[in-house]
Motif scaffolding. Structure first.
Motif, PDB file in Angstrom:
ATOM      1  N   SER A  32       2.975   5.588  -5.824  1.00  0.00           N
ATOM      2  CA  SER A  32       1.998   4.763  -5.121  1.00  0.00           C
ATOM      3  C   SER A  32       1.896   3.413  -5.813  1.00  0.00           C
TER       4      SER A  32
ATOM      5  N   MET B 105       1.728   9.697   6.332  1.00  0.00           N
ATOM      6  CA  MET B 105       2.097   8.439   5.682  1.00  0.00           C
ATOM      7  C   MET B 105       1.104   7.336   6.030  1.00  0.00           C
ATOM      8  N   MET B 106       0.682   7.267   7.274  1.00  0.00           N
ATOM      9  CA  MET B 106      -0.281   6.248   7.690  1.00  0.00           C
ATOM     10  C   MET B 106      -1.637   6.463   7.023  1.00  0.00           C
TER      11      MET B 106
ATOM     12  N   LYS C  48      -2.285   8.035   4.176  1.00  0.00           N
ATOM     13  CA  LYS C  48      -2.186   7.735   2.743  1.00  0.00           C
ATOM     14  C   LYS C  48      -2.143   6.234   2.502  1.00  0.00           C
ATOM     15  N   GLN C  49      -1.424   5.519   3.347  1.00  0.00           N
ATOM     16  CA  GLN C  49      -1.363   4.067   3.215  1.00  0.00           C
ATOM     17  C   GLN C  49      -2.753   3.460   3.434  1.00  0.00           C
ATOM     18  N   GLN C  50      -3.465   3.944   4.437  1.00  0.00           N
ATOM     19  CA  GLN C  50      -4.818   3.466   4.706  1.00  0.00           C
ATOM     20  C   GLN C  50      -5.732   3.735   3.511  1.00  0.00           C
TER      21      GLN C  50
ATOM     22  N   GLU D  27      -4.916   4.195   0.340  1.00  0.00           N
ATOM     23  CA  GLU D  27      -4.536   3.405  -0.823  1.00  0.00           C
ATOM     24  C   GLU D  27      -4.918   1.937  -0.671  1.00  0.00           C
ATOM     25  N   MET D  28      -4.881   1.424   0.534  1.00  0.00           N
ATOM     26  CA  MET D  28      -5.292   0.036   0.753  1.00  0.00           C
ATOM     27  C   MET D  28      -6.793  -0.123   0.526  1.00  0.00           C
TER      28      MET D  28
END
Length: 85
Positions: free
Chosen positions: A66, A47-48, A50-52, A54-55
């Protein structure tokens, strides 16, 4: 595709593979506490990551999985599965 982007995508694939394998193992060994702890560890890491990603580079998934920043970034390339080294 930039080197950092490719490296992050590969890391996401590695962690996702580990999570899927542990999920399959837990389907047949639901009482294995160590496997469950590892699964939860990889799930959080995934999760971390993927968040990184996408940002920095835009959404990985469509159909509401997303969120997108403004402006709409889904159409920006390269696509997550495109390999351009």
């Amino acid at each position: 595709m930039g080197h950092e982007r490719v490296h992050l995508l590969k890391k996401i694939q590695e962690v996702e593979f580990a999570a899927v394998e542990l999920q399959l193992f837990l389907d047949t060994h639901p009482q294995d506490q160590r496997a469950l702890m590892e699964f939860n560890h990889y799930s959080r890491e995934l999760m971390m990551l993927k968040q990184q990603f996408e940002m920095q580079y835009g959404p990985l998934l469509n159909f509401g999985f997303s969120p997108s920043q403004y402006p709409w970034r889904w159409i920006e390339g390269p696509w997550p599965w495109e390999r351009q080294y």
